[in-house]
Write a protein that holds these residues in place. Structure first.
Motif, short mmCIF file in Angstrom:
data_model
loop_
_atom_site.label_atom_id
_atom_site.label_comp_id
_atom_site.label_asym_id
_atom_site.label_seq_id
_atom_site.Cartn_x
_atom_site.Cartn_y
_atom_site.Cartn_z
N ALA A 6 0.83 -1.20 0.00
CA ALA A 6 0.00 0.00 0.00
C ALA A 6 0.86 1.25 0.00
CB ALA A 6 -0.92 0.00 1.22
N CYS A 7 1.95 1.21 0.77
CA CYS A 7 2.87 2.35 0.89
C CYS A 7 4.05 1.91 1.73
CB CYS A 7 2.17 3.55 1.53
SG CYS A 7 1.66 3.28 3.24
N ARG A 19 -4.53 8.24 1.76
CA ARG A 19 -5.45 7.50 0.89
C ARG A 19 -4.64 6.63 -0.05
NH1 ARG A 19 -8.63 7.81 -4.09
NH2 ARG A 19 -10.79 7.28 -3.58
N VAL A 20 -4.99 5.33 -0.09
CA VAL A 20 -4.43 4.41 -1.06
C VAL A 20 -5.59 3.71 -1.76
CG1 VAL A 20 -2.28 4.04 0.23
CG2 VAL A 20 -4.19 2.48 0.58
N LEU A 22 -6.30 0.12 -3.73
CA LEU A 22 -5.81 -1.21 -4.10
C LEU A 22 -6.92 -1.97 -4.79
CD1 LEU A 22 -3.95 -2.08 -0.76
CD2 LEU A 22 -2.95 -1.17 -2.87
#
Length: 111
Positions: A6-7, A19-20, A22
């Motif tokens: 995600a990060c 904010r991600v 996926l």
């Protein structure tokens, strides 16, 4: 489905949502003031607003538009106008990588 990056953990700022997205699933990632990392659905169940634009206080993430606060632990709204919870995702850490499976949510007690 398996967990995806995600990060980087080092990208997270305390009490600042990130904010991600996926597999098309928007997720708000939060490093709280206790150093715990949370991942919850990024869309407020009241007004289709991005929660990652909101405010973190303790173990809650507040929607900036209408003030509903969601528990980072359970995804449950703690006040109106929202009354439906957001999903809470399982977080894994591998080195500096934060991994989330957007199809795997935590089992959260109903009560």
């Amino acid at each position: 489905m398996t967990a995806q990056r995600a990060c980087a953990v080092s990208e997270l700022e305390q009490d600042t949502p990130l904010r991600v997205v996926l597999d098309g699933v928007p997720i708000a990632v939060v490093l709280d003031s206790d150093g715990e990392i949370h991942a919850i659905g990024d869309t407020c169940t009241h007004g289709d607003i991005s929660l990652s634009e909101g405010f973190v206080e303790g173990k809650t993430l507040e929607c900036w538009a209408h003030g509903s606060a969601f528990s980072l632990d359970t995804g449950k709204p703690l006040n109106l106008p929202a009354y439906e919870p957001v999903p809470v995702y399982v977080v894994q850490i591998d080195g500096d990588d934060l991994l989330i499976d957007p199809q795997l949510t935590k089992d959260v007690p109903v009560a």
